[in-house]
Structure formats: C-alpha cells, structure tokens
Scaffold this motif. Structure first.
Motif, short mmCIF file in Angstrom:
data_model
loop_
_atom_site.label_atom_id
_atom_site.label_comp_id
_atom_site.label_asym_id
_atom_site.label_seq_id
_atom_site.Cartn_x
_atom_site.Cartn_y
_atom_site.Cartn_z
N LEU A 154 0.83 -1.21 0.00
CA LEU A 154 0.00 0.00 0.00
C LEU A 154 0.86 1.26 0.00
O LEU A 154 0.55 2.24 -0.69
N GLU A 155 1.95 1.24 0.76
CA GLU A 155 2.85 2.39 0.78
C GLU A 155 3.47 2.61 -0.59
O GLU A 155 3.60 3.75 -1.06
N PHE A 156 3.85 1.53 -1.26
CA PHE A 156 4.42 1.62 -2.60
C PHE A 156 3.40 2.23 -3.56
O PHE A 156 3.71 3.16 -4.32
N ILE A 157 2.17 1.73 -3.52
CA ILE A 157 1.10 2.23 -4.39
C ILE A 157 0.83 3.71 -4.10
O ILE A 157 0.63 4.51 -5.02
N ALA A 158 0.83 4.07 -2.81
CA ALA A 158 0.60 5.47 -2.44
C ALA A 158 1.71 6.37 -2.98
O ALA A 158 1.45 7.49 -3.45
N ASN A 159 2.95 5.91 -2.94
CA ASN A 159 4.07 6.69 -3.48
C ASN A 159 3.96 6.83 -4.99
O ASN A 159 4.25 7.90 -5.55
N ILE B 212 14.80 14.30 -2.13
CA ILE B 212 13.92 14.01 -0.98
C ILE B 212 14.52 12.92 -0.12
O ILE B 212 14.59 13.06 1.11
N GLU B 213 14.94 11.84 -0.74
CA GLU B 213 15.49 10.72 0.03
C GLU B 213 16.79 11.13 0.72
O GLU B 213 17.06 10.69 1.84
N GLY B 214 17.59 11.96 0.08
CA GLY B 214 18.82 12.45 0.72
C GLY B 214 18.54 13.31 1.93
O GLY B 214 19.16 13.15 2.99
N VAL B 215 17.59 14.22 1.81
CA VAL B 215 17.24 15.11 2.92
C VAL B 215 16.60 14.32 4.06
O VAL B 215 16.79 14.63 5.24
N GLN B 216 15.86 13.28 3.73
CA GLN B 216 15.20 12.48 4.77
C GLN B 216 16.19 11.84 5.74
O GLN B 216 15.82 11.49 6.85
N GLN B 217 17.44 11.70 5.32
CA GLN B 217 18.45 11.13 6.21
C GLN B 217 18.66 11.97 7.46
O GLN B 217 19.04 11.44 8.50
N ILE B 218 18.40 13.28 7.38
CA ILE B 218 18.65 14.15 8.53
C ILE B 218 17.35 14.61 9.21
O ILE B 218 17.40 15.40 10.15
N ILE B 219 16.21 14.12 8.75
CA ILE B 219 14.92 14.50 9.35
C ILE B 219 14.51 13.44 10.36
O ILE B 219 14.43 12.25 10.02
N PRO B 220 14.24 13.86 11.60
CA PRO B 220 13.83 12.89 12.63
C PRO B 220 12.58 12.12 12.21
O PRO B 220 11.61 12.69 11.73
N GLY B 221 12.64 10.82 12.39
CA GLY B 221 11.49 9.97 12.09
C GLY B 221 11.36 9.58 10.64
O GLY B 221 10.47 8.82 10.27
N ARG B 222 12.22 10.07 9.80
CA ARG B 222 12.17 9.73 8.37
C ARG B 222 13.28 8.74 8.05
O ARG B 222 14.38 8.83 8.58
N VAL B 223 12.96 7.82 7.14
CA VAL B 223 13.93 6.81 6.74
C VAL B 223 13.96 6.77 5.22
O VAL B 223 12.95 6.45 4.59
N PRO B 224 15.09 7.13 4.61
CA PRO B 224 15.17 7.03 3.15
C PRO B 224 15.07 5.57 2.72
O PRO B 224 15.53 4.67 3.43
N ASP B 225 14.46 5.34 1.57
CA ASP B 225 14.22 3.97 1.13
C ASP B 225 14.34 3.91 -0.39
O ASP B 225 13.75 4.75 -1.09
N VAL B 226 15.06 2.93 -0.89
CA VAL B 226 15.24 2.76 -2.33
C VAL B 226 13.89 2.48 -2.99
O VAL B 226 13.64 2.90 -4.13
N ARG B 227 12.99 1.79 -2.28
CA ARG B 227 11.67 1.51 -2.85
C ARG B 227 10.90 2.80 -3.15
O ARG B 227 10.14 2.86 -4.10
N ASP B 228 11.13 3.83 -2.33
CA ASP B 228 10.49 5.12 -2.59
C ASP B 228 11.01 5.73 -3.89
O ASP B 228 10.23 6.30 -4.67
N LEU B 229 12.30 5.60 -4.13
CA LEU B 229 12.88 6.09 -5.38
C LEU B 229 12.24 5.39 -6.58
O LEU B 229 11.86 6.03 -7.55
N VAL B 230 12.10 4.07 -6.47
CA VAL B 230 11.48 3.30 -7.56
C VAL B 230 10.02 3.70 -7.72
O VAL B 230 9.55 3.99 -8.84
N ALA B 231 9.26 3.74 -6.61
CA ALA B 231 7.83 4.05 -6.68
C ALA B 231 7.59 5.46 -7.22
O ALA B 231 6.71 5.66 -8.08
N ASN B 232 8.35 6.42 -6.75
CA ASN B 232 8.17 7.80 -7.22
C ASN B 232 8.53 7.93 -8.70
O ASN B 232 7.86 8.66 -9.45
#
Length: 135
Positions: free
Chosen positions: A47-52, A86-106
């Motif tokens: 569902l997260e993949f589809i949402a992205n 986005i994924e690079g910046v998420q590395q320094i945002i509390p509670g965010r986790v960069p994910d390769v699947r997000d790159l693919v989905a987006n």
C-alpha cells in the motif's frame, strides 16, 4: 496548481513523521484489507508503494504540461532528481527513513504521469501538427 502540489509533496515527505498520520491511515487500510482473503495481499508495504506511485503521477502530468510534449523525458529526469533529493534530505529529518523503494515508486509514478499526459494531449498534438502541415 503545480506549486500547490509541490508544497503538499514537500509537507508529506520532508516533515518529521511524529504524527504518523500517513502510516496510520495505511496501517488501518492494510488491517481492513487483511480481513478478506481476496485483498489480504495488500500489505502495508504494498500500500505504501502504491501510495508513493500515486503521489507522483501528478508530477509527471504537471511537468509534461510545463515542459511540453517534446521534452517529456525531462519530466522523468526532474522527477528522479527530486526523489533523490527528498530521500537524501530524509536522512537528517527525525522519524524519516530514506528507502530505495520510494525512489522506484516515485519514478514509476512520474513515468505513469508522463504517459498519461502524453495520451491526454495526443489528439490536440496531432490536430496542431496537421494545421502546421496544411498551412
């Protein structure tokens, strides 16, 4: 419209996820779908993949409209670069986790949006092309 859309994407992807609103909604939907054998395969990750994917379809549409049909490929590149940022910046945002699947989905979402925009504008592009040839 494009700026408003980009502001929403920034809010969804670049703010600390302390509320868990997005994941909470997906968790509830996944739990609901898990109750039925026909839809139990809709896990949270799927569902997260589809949402992205869905979140980035408008990106492809808007940027084809901004760049024009001839530079459709630029919309895909900008979508990928934006996702990498986005994924690079998420590395320094509390509670965010960069994910390769997000790159693919987006990237898939951006590409679907580009294809949708090209399909929706094809008739007008052909008509405009015929007008230029006959003129």
């Amino acid at each position: 419209m494009t700026l408003a859309y980009l502001a929403v994407v920034a809010w969804l992807t670049l703010t600390p996820s302390s509320t868990g609103l997005e994941s909470g909604m997906l968790d509830r939907l996944a739990a609901f779908l898990a109750r039925f054998p026909e839809t139990s395969w809709f896990t949270f990750l799927r569902l997260e993949f589809i949402a992205n994917v869905a979140m980035f379809v408008p990106f492809g549409v808007f940027f084809v409209l901004l760049f024009g049909r001839r530079q459709w490929w630029l919309a895909i590149i900008v979508g990928m670069v934006m996702t990498l940022a986005i994924e690079g910046v998420q590395q320094i945002i509390p509670g965010r986790v960069p994910d390769v699947r997000d790159l693919v989905a987006n990237s898939v979402g951006t590409t679907v949006g580009v294809l949708l925009a090209l399909a929706l504008t094809a008739t007008r592009a052909r008509r405009d092309s015929r007008k230029r040839v006959s003129a």
